[in-house]
Design a protein around this motif. Structure first.
Motif, PDB file in Angstrom:
ATOM      1  N   ASP A   1       0.768  12.077  -9.008  1.00  0.00           N
ATOM      2  CA  ASP A   1       0.995  11.199 -10.128  1.00  0.00           C
ATOM      3  C   ASP A   1       1.508   9.897  -9.130  1.00  0.00           C
ATOM      4  O   ASP A   1       1.007   8.676  -9.366  1.00  0.00           O
ATOM      5  CB  ASP A   1       1.751  11.494 -11.310  1.00  0.00           C
ATOM      6  N   MET A   2       2.555   9.966  -8.557  1.00  0.00           N
ATOM      7  CA  MET A   2       3.165   8.839  -7.801  1.00  0.00           C
ATOM      8  C   MET A   2       2.355   8.124  -6.881  1.00  0.00           C
ATOM      9  O   MET A   2       1.976   6.955  -6.832  1.00  0.00           O
ATOM     10  CB  MET A   2       4.418   9.333  -7.155  1.00  0.00           C
ATOM     11  N   GLU A   3       1.714   9.246  -6.180  1.00  0.00           N
ATOM     12  CA  GLU A   3       0.843   8.724  -4.863  1.00  0.00           C
ATOM     13  C   GLU A   3      -0.448   7.983  -5.677  1.00  0.00           C
ATOM     14  O   GLU A   3      -0.883   7.140  -5.036  1.00  0.00           O
ATOM     15  CB  GLU A   3       0.085   9.966  -4.022  1.00  0.00           C
ATOM     16  N   GLN A   4      -0.887   8.673  -6.669  1.00  0.00           N
ATOM     17  CA  GLN A   4      -2.152   7.777  -7.380  1.00  0.00           C
ATOM     18  C   GLN A   4      -1.626   6.488  -7.852  1.00  0.00           C
ATOM     19  O   GLN A   4      -2.432   5.601  -7.522  1.00  0.00           O
ATOM     20  CB  GLN A   4      -2.795   8.593  -8.435  1.00  0.00           C
ATOM     21  N   SER A   5      -0.425   6.265  -8.565  1.00  0.00           N
ATOM     22  CA  SER A   5      -0.054   5.015  -9.100  1.00  0.00           C
ATOM     23  C   SER A   5       0.125   4.162  -8.089  1.00  0.00           C
ATOM     24  O   SER A   5      -0.330   2.872  -7.880  1.00  0.00           O
ATOM     25  CB  SER A   5       1.286   5.248  -9.810  1.00  0.00           C
ATOM     26  N   SER A   6       0.459   4.527  -6.839  1.00  0.00           N
ATOM     27  CA  SER A   6       0.921   3.845  -5.667  1.00  0.00           C
ATOM     28  C   SER A   6      -0.347   3.103  -4.930  1.00  0.00           C
ATOM     29  O   SER A   6      -0.648   1.922  -4.565  1.00  0.00           O
ATOM     30  CB  SER A   6       1.915   4.288  -4.793  1.00  0.00           C
TER      31      SER A   6
ATOM     32  N   LYS B   1      -4.361  -0.668  -3.522  1.00  0.00           N
ATOM     33  CA  LYS B   1      -5.825  -0.973  -3.575  1.00  0.00           C
ATOM     34  C   LYS B   1      -6.286  -2.594  -3.765  1.00  0.00           C
ATOM     35  O   LYS B   1      -7.007  -3.102  -2.904  1.00  0.00           O
ATOM     36  CB  LYS B   1      -6.541  -0.064  -4.310  1.00  0.00           C
ATOM     37  N   SER B   2      -5.573  -2.898  -5.153  1.00  0.00           N
ATOM     38  CA  SER B   2      -5.928  -4.301  -5.279  1.00  0.00           C
ATOM     39  C   SER B   2      -5.089  -5.394  -4.542  1.00  0.00           C
ATOM     40  O   SER B   2      -5.748  -6.526  -4.761  1.00  0.00           O
ATOM     41  CB  SER B   2      -5.832  -4.340  -7.081  1.00  0.00           C
ATOM     42  N   ALA B   3      -4.120  -5.039  -4.002  1.00  0.00           N
ATOM     43  CA  ALA B   3      -3.098  -6.156  -3.195  1.00  0.00           C
ATOM     44  C   ALA B   3      -3.359  -6.225  -1.932  1.00  0.00           C
ATOM     45  O   ALA B   3      -2.907  -6.907  -1.103  1.00  0.00           O
ATOM     46  CB  ALA B   3      -1.684  -5.782  -3.782  1.00  0.00           C
TER      47      ALA B   3
ATOM     48  N   TYR C   1       1.515   6.971   0.134  1.00  0.00           N
ATOM     49  CA  TYR C   1       1.221   5.984  -0.652  1.00  0.00           C
ATOM     50  C   TYR C   1       2.433   5.352  -1.406  1.00  0.00           C
ATOM     51  O   TYR C   1       2.847   4.120  -1.341  1.00  0.00           O
ATOM     52  CB  TYR C   1       0.015   5.832  -1.458  1.00  0.00           C
ATOM     53  N   ALA C   2       3.237   6.210  -1.640  1.00  0.00           N
ATOM     54  CA  ALA C   2       4.358   5.859  -2.382  1.00  0.00           C
ATOM     55  C   ALA C   2       5.448   5.096  -1.451  1.00  0.00           C
ATOM     56  O   ALA C   2       6.138   4.220  -1.634  1.00  0.00           O
ATOM     57  CB  ALA C   2       4.904   7.227  -3.160  1.00  0.00           C
ATOM     58  N   ILE C   3       5.536   5.792  -0.197  1.00  0.00           N
ATOM     59  CA  ILE C   3       6.376   5.245   0.693  1.00  0.00           C
ATOM     60  C   ILE C   3       6.031   3.788   1.219  1.00  0.00           C
ATOM     61  O   ILE C   3       6.783   2.900   1.374  1.00  0.00           O
ATOM     62  CB  ILE C   3       6.419   6.183   1.864  1.00  0.00           C
ATOM     63  N   LEU C   4       4.681   3.693   1.430  1.00  0.00           N
ATOM     64  CA  LEU C   4       3.733   2.311   1.954  1.00  0.00           C
ATOM     65  C   LEU C   4       4.114   1.601   1.077  1.00  0.00           C
ATOM     66  O   LEU C   4       4.352   0.388   0.931  1.00  0.00           O
ATOM     67  CB  LEU C   4       2.428   3.022   2.041  1.00  0.00           C
TER      68      LEU C   4
END
Length: 109
Positions: A52-57, A62-64, A87-90
């Motif tokens: 969930d955290m990875e998907q949200s991040s 993706k848009s920014a 992606y959460a760390i990124l």
């Protein structure tokens, strides 16, 4: 003339274009989250929360991504890859770098 054309062709193939270099990195969230889950005894709850955290991040980035400074993208990608590609760390790194860049202060004596 023929040598020059061949050199240009080789450079075009071997050097990524600016658009390719600016693409959001591709990590493997499922493998990453499985590793995180395994460190906590194989918890399904930890795995699902991580996904969930990875998907949200990922969705946020993706848009920014295209609007972020290249230096920040490269630095934070390196940081995220040291943990296995997250992606959460990124996202967290980019948030901190952006905040620090907008709040730079000089040393005062």
């Amino acid at each position: 003339m023929k040598k020059t054309s061949m050199i240009v062709a080789l450079l075009a193939v071997s050097v990524p274009s600016a658009a390719q270099a600016a693409d959001l990195p591709r990590y493997d969230p499922e493998t990453y989250c499985q590793q995180i889950s395994n460190t906590s005894g194989g918890s399904s709850m930890i795995y699902s929360g991580c996904i969930d955290m990875e998907q949200s991040s990922y969705n946020k980035l993706k848009s920014a991504w295209d609007s972020l400074p290249g230096r920040t993208r490269e630095y934070c990608d390196q940081i995220a890859r040291t943990t296995g590609g997250s992606y959460a760390i990124l996202d967290g790194c980019i948030d901190m770098e952006t905040q620090a860049a907008s709040n730079q202060q000089g040393f005062k004596f």
